[in-house]
Design a protein around this motif. Sequence first.
Motif, mmCIF file in Angstrom:
data_model
loop_
_atom_site.group_PDB
_atom_site.id
_atom_site.type_symbol
_atom_site.label_atom_id
_atom_site.label_comp_id
_atom_site.label_asym_id
_atom_site.label_seq_id
_atom_site.Cartn_x
_atom_site.Cartn_y
_atom_site.Cartn_z
ATOM 1 N N UNK A 1 -11.608 12.265 6.862
ATOM 2 C CA UNK A 1 -12.800 11.401 7.184
ATOM 3 C C UNK A 1 -12.507 10.095 7.638
ATOM 4 N N UNK A 2 -11.273 9.796 7.839
ATOM 5 C CA UNK A 2 -10.766 8.343 8.343
ATOM 6 C C UNK A 2 -11.347 7.168 7.263
ATOM 7 N N UNK A 3 -11.103 7.271 5.916
ATOM 8 C CA UNK A 3 -11.216 6.458 5.073
ATOM 9 C C UNK A 3 -9.826 5.650 4.995
ATOM 10 N N UNK A 4 -8.727 6.317 4.933
ATOM 11 C CA UNK A 4 -7.337 5.596 5.134
ATOM 12 C C UNK A 4 -6.424 6.667 6.032
ATOM 13 N N UNK B 1 -4.582 1.895 0.060
ATOM 14 C CA UNK B 1 -4.152 2.973 1.197
ATOM 15 C C UNK B 1 -5.243 3.136 2.334
ATOM 16 N N UNK B 2 -6.405 2.347 2.125
ATOM 17 C CA UNK B 2 -7.443 2.450 3.213
ATOM 18 C C UNK B 2 -7.136 1.663 4.369
ATOM 19 N N UNK B 3 -7.865 2.038 5.223
ATOM 20 C CA UNK B 3 -7.807 1.294 6.553
ATOM 21 C C UNK B 3 -8.444 0.039 6.304
ATOM 22 N N UNK C 1 -18.284 -2.501 12.491
ATOM 23 C CA UNK C 1 -16.783 -1.941 12.290
ATOM 24 C C UNK C 1 -16.472 -1.649 10.852
ATOM 25 N N UNK C 2 -15.671 -0.647 10.872
ATOM 26 C CA UNK C 2 -15.032 -0.152 9.770
ATOM 27 C C UNK C 2 -15.767 1.155 9.202
ATOM 28 N N UNK C 3 -16.424 1.736 9.987
ATOM 29 C CA UNK C 3 -17.263 3.079 9.719
ATOM 30 C C UNK C 3 -16.175 4.120 9.481
#
Length: 337
Positions: free
Chosen positions: A156-159, A173-175, A307-309
């Motif tokens: 889910x692209x959290x990290x 570990x998150x983006x 940004x960041x979604x």
Amino acid sequence: MQTITSLAKQMHAQRPLPRNDIGMRLRGMGSFHVGGYRHSITHGEPRMVQLTQTGHPALFDPNGTYMIGQMYVQYFLPDPHQHNLPLLMWHGGGLTGACWETTPDGRPGFRDIFLAGGWDVFVSDAVERGRSGFAPVPDVWGPPISQTIETVFERFRIGAYLPKGELARASQHVYPGTAFPVEALDRFAAQMVPRWTNTNGYILDAYLEELEATGPAVILAHSQGCVFALEAAARRPDLVAALVLLEPAAIPELPASFIAADLPMLVMLGDFIERSKRWMKMQRDITRFVSCNDHAELLQLPEHGLEGNSHMLMMDRTSDKVAELIMNWLAKQELSV
């Protein structure tokens, strides 16, 4: 021994319950089930079962008739309502309609935001999820699959990657710049439910029956729900006035008549897609699909200053702004019953 009451007080002190402060009047609310088929089991093995902890064992005979493939729908009707068409919210894989309600960190979810915007909102739990229940296992359906928190964190692209055993250090570990409320990761993970991979036909049938019950509607779908939304619109174009697709998990095969139709369609994508080979491939499929449809619009949130979604657009800290973009787009469409 620690009592349940003392444990609850301790948990509340450490992690306060979330609040949702949107106030609104309703002219109605309720729920119903759609879909469902009778299914008979004839070769089950009767057995004695302890139905309650202190009760006497009882004979359980699994043979008989069951309802399977049904779907639960809950609706909320604001007072006053400002739109003639209802808004149907269809969730993604491994989730339930809870994903549209309060966000994991306690902010108003899409359900309440759109209610406050005057939309009649219908939130469903797809077949075999949540309050829809599920058929006997393994008598009717085989075992389901479930996703771990670590898998969801990356998918889910959290990290990029969350090593097993490091959940307590998930924030490390998150983006960078993620809009997902990582401090509420456990609350989000609590929403995840098992799912089956062989029930798509039942799910689509139930969604089509929901459309027949509501009449023409706008569908707001997420991930796997987008696949069903596209298929439903292709089968019943008379019942779908517009589609809002949040990060489709795939683009199904659709008839040429659907591509040529003048159905208004908004497709939204979040951030960090370039960090995932899987999502880059999906983005190419989505872009190709939109480019072939004159009435479809692709909205990539970073290009609009959001940004960041993550994949969970309705849960990210920018969810109110995402909802505003959707409502502004819907306001520009000439939607009618």
